[in-house]
Scaffold this active site. Structure first.
Site, PDB file in Angstrom:
ATOM      1  CG  HIS A   1      -2.027  -1.038   1.089  1.00  0.00           C
ATOM      2  ND1 HIS A   1      -3.217  -0.801   0.450  1.00  0.00           N
ATOM      3  CD2 HIS A   1      -2.084  -2.331   1.517  1.00  0.00           C
ATOM      4  CE1 HIS A   1      -3.977  -1.882   0.494  1.00  0.00           C
ATOM      5  NE2 HIS A   1      -3.301  -2.835   1.129  1.00  0.00           N
TER       6      HIS A   1
ATOM      7  CG  ASN B   1      -3.361  -6.311  -6.543  1.00  0.00           C
ATOM      8  OD1 ASN B   1      -3.037  -7.477  -6.588  1.00  0.00           O
ATOM      9  ND2 ASN B   1      -4.179  -5.779  -7.441  1.00  0.00           N
TER      10      ASN B   1
ATOM     11  N   GLY C   1      -6.764 -14.338 -10.826  1.00  0.00           N
ATOM     12  CA  GLY C   1      -7.063 -13.917 -12.182  1.00  0.00           C
ATOM     13  C   GLY C   1      -7.812 -12.603 -12.243  1.00  0.00           C
TER      14      GLY C   1
ATOM     15  CG  HIS D   1      -6.677  -9.073  -6.436  1.00  0.00           C
ATOM     16  ND1 HIS D   1      -7.813  -9.832  -6.251  1.00  0.00           N
ATOM     17  CD2 HIS D   1      -6.703  -8.119  -5.458  1.00  0.00           C
ATOM     18  CE1 HIS D   1      -8.488  -9.363  -5.218  1.00  0.00           C
ATOM     19  NE2 HIS D   1      -7.837  -8.328  -4.720  1.00  0.00           N
TER      20      HIS D   1
ATOM     21  CG  ASP E   1      -6.131  -9.759   0.475  1.00  0.00           C
ATOM     22  OD1 ASP E   1      -6.045  -9.534   1.699  1.00  0.00           O
ATOM     23  OD2 ASP E   1      -6.377  -8.858  -0.353  1.00  0.00           O
TER      24      ASP E   1
ATOM     25  CG  LEU F   1     -10.511  -5.559  -6.868  1.00  0.00           C
ATOM     26  CD1 LEU F   1      -9.198  -6.052  -7.465  1.00  0.00           C
ATOM     27  CD2 LEU F   1     -11.583  -6.621  -7.016  1.00  0.00           C
TER      28      LEU F   1
END
Length: 376
Positions: A198, A222, A252, A254, A276, A309
């Protein structure tokens, strides 16, 4: 050496790192296991036939936010961890790090106490704790509550260091923008697995964090600075830096399969799988709340109302299936990314990731469907 009690036949065997064909798995009276040829099995031993599939050690998941219909953030206590562990065990997970995403200092303290209690009570599958935030970059917050994101302070570091002394394994996800290299070094020296995530940090800042002791990256690609031609970002730093591991959400959704292939080629066995997973894991619920916001489950996705997401609707077996079927990786290597790959990061591996261990469940994995179940 304990006598053989039974043998499993009719399945391939993965020992955590390598795949064995044409062998049988012997289980001894003390529960330990050995890979043998059929000729090595004494006469009269009970055979338990498998109709294909792969027998392997249980999966190890270092990023689990919830399961069984509950979220760790909602109720960071022993009962929640027991329910989460049970739900994930039903999908073939032998061990997990319950993960608290960005929340208040009070919730963080409660999560630490819950994990300490779970270890003391011997809750099967709970091997420590993962704190994902709150010391992240607001610009890359994803589904984290931006109002709770903040720089790491002296009291925060002290709390983490105390937790590291009480837990066998502690992972902490931070952004280097909100965490100093001195703080990263202090955590690493205390045995914390410091993971960057992040983050909007540039390549040089990420490399400095690795120099300070960060050894991991949270859900690669991500919620982080991407790799450009003149600005490699956190993705580029991760792929370039030897010895750094990275978790990958292989649903498939993320990450595109082509991007996954690139990362696997660049990092080799430095990439491991994470789910996750949220409250939906091991349950049939259609939604839940995350820090007061509704999360919706549809077509394999978990999203906030604005489409962001919010974790993954994923089981580890399906992540392996994605690598083999969508990415084109060999089954032997893909399974290792869910077993020995994450174990390599642990301070205390507790015997995980080894087919011989009597302390952890044996799993039957179906390579065609991605389904996994405990068989003993």
């Amino acid at each position: 050496m304990s006598e053989i009690a039974k043998v499993f036949t009719g399945a391939q065997i993965h020992d955590g790192k390598r795949l064995h064909r044409g062998m049988v798995l012997a289980q001894t009276q003390d529960g330990s296991r050995r890979i043998l040829t059929a000729e090595e099995v004494p006469q009269g031993i009970v055979a338990e036939p498998m109709a294909g599939g792969v027998l392997c050690p249980g999966f190890v998941d270092l990023q689990v936010n919830g399961g069984g219909g509950v979220m760790f953030n909602d109720s960071p206590d022993l009962a929640t961890l027991q329910r989460m562990a049970e739900a994930h065990r039903s999908t073939g997970v032998a061990a997990l790090l319950p993960t608290l995403i960005t929340d208040t200092p009070e919730k963080t303290e409660a999560a630490i106490e819950a994990a300490v209690d779970a270890i003391a009570e011997g809750v099967p599958g709970i091997i420590g704790l993962h704190l994902e935030g709150p010391h992240l970059a607001l610009s890359r917050k994803g589904a984290h509550d931006g109002a709770l994101i903040r720089p790491m302070r002296e009291a925060d570091l002290a709390l983490i260091l105390r937790a590291a002394a009480r837990l066998p394994n502690l992972m902490v996800t931070v952004a280097p923008e909100n965490t100093s290299t001195a703080q990263i070094a202090a955590m690493a020296e205390a045995g914390v697995v410091v993971s960057l995530g992040h983050s909007d940090a540039d390549y040089e800042t990420c490399m400095a964090a690795f120099d300070a002791g960060a050894t991991c990256v949270t859900h690669l690609f991500n919620a982080m600075s991407q790799m450009g031609n003149r600005a490699p970002g956190l993705v580029g730093a991760t792929l370039a830096r030897e010895g750094v591991h990275a978790g990958l959400i292989a649903d498939g959704i993320h990450v595109h399969p082509a991007s996954m292939r690139t990362a696997l080629a660049a990092k080799g066995d430095g990439i491991f799988l994470v789910s996750d997973a949220m409250a939906t894991a091991g349950s049939d619920i259609t939604g839940f709340t995350l820090n007061g916001r509704e999360v919706y489950r549809a077509e394999g996705r978990l999203t906030l109302a604005d489409g962001t997401l919010a974790g993954a609707d994923l089981e580890m077996g399906r992540a392996v299936h994605t690598l083999t079927h969508a990415v084109g990786e060999r089954l032997e290597v893909a399974l290792a990314r869910a077993i020995s790959g994450p174990v390599a990061l642990l301070r205390d591996d507790m015997g995980l990731g080894r087919i011989e261990s009597a302390d952890h469940p044996l799993v039957l994995f179906d390579p065609e469907s991605g389904a996994a179940r405990v068989v003993d």
